[in-house]
Design a protein around this motif. Structure first.
Motif, PDB file in Angstrom:
ATOM      1  N   SER A   1     -17.739   6.498  37.147  1.00  0.00           N
ATOM      2  CA  SER A   1     -17.266   5.984  38.436  1.00  0.00           C
ATOM      3  C   SER A   1     -16.191   4.942  38.263  1.00  0.00           C
TER       4      SER A   1
ATOM      5  N   ILE B   1     -15.650   9.205  41.759  1.00  0.00           N
ATOM      6  CA  ILE B   1     -16.821   9.560  40.947  1.00  0.00           C
ATOM      7  C   ILE B   1     -16.528  10.905  40.299  1.00  0.00           C
TER       8      ILE B   1
ATOM      9  N   SER C   1     -21.153  13.032  44.282  1.00  0.00           N
ATOM     10  CA  SER C   1     -19.752  12.603  44.197  1.00  0.00           C
ATOM     11  C   SER C   1     -19.058  12.721  45.549  1.00  0.00           C
TER      12      SER C   1
ATOM     13  N   PHE D   1     -25.575   7.404  38.189  1.00  0.00           N
ATOM     14  CA  PHE D   1     -24.603   6.734  39.058  1.00  0.00           C
ATOM     15  C   PHE D   1     -25.029   5.274  39.304  1.00  0.00           C
TER      16      PHE D   1
END
Ligand code: ZN
Length: 147
Positions: A48, A58, A76, A135
């Motif tokens: 990211s 992302i 994303s 993430f």
């Protein structure tokens, strides 16, 4: 209910066959995190680019089952462009949803709602969560960089 389930399956298969934002970039402004799920061979890297409190981009790369790969693509598209606080709230909410915990239905999970069904298949919960966990790690690392 069956209609909704087939819609959800379509969303998952679409993101699996035509993944969005796939492929990593060679750019030091990006933060990277890699997670493996040995139980079904999922191997996902999330990258990211966070700047001024906004998730600017992302990217994802990896291999694995349809649940895992498609969820990286859904993540994303949903979180790109969001403020980091909002991205964190969505991530927390999504992880609660797939672990069958009460979640805030007012937070718009959009296509990510398609993974609600995995709560019925405990073995797949990990598949649906690793991209989001990776993430979350990039969010943490990116905020540490700025402090
Ligand atoms: Zn998997």
């Amino acid at each position: 209910m069956h209609q909704l389930e087939s819609l959800y399956r379509q969303i998952i298969m679409d993101h699996y066959k035509n993944p969005r934002n796939k492929g990593l970039v060679d750019d030091p402004r990006y933060t990277l995190h890699h997670i493996k799920n040995p139980s079904c061979g999922d191997d996902i890297t999330i990258q990211s680019f966070i700047e001024q409190g906004v998730v600017k981009d992302i990217r994802h790369e990896g291999s694995g089952c349809s649940i895992c790969c498609s969820s990286a693509s859904v993540l994303s598209t949903l979180l790109k462009g969001k403020h980091v606080d909002e991205a964190q709230a969505l991530t927390t909410n999504y992880l609660k949803m797939i672990m069958n915990k009460p979640f805030d239905e007012s937070i718009e999970l959009e296509d990510a709602l398609a993974y609600q069904g995995v709560t019925k298949f405990p073995a797949r919960v990990k598949c649906a969560s690793i991209a989001w966990k990776a993430f979350e790690e990039t969010l943490k690392k990116a905020s540490e960089k700025h402090e």
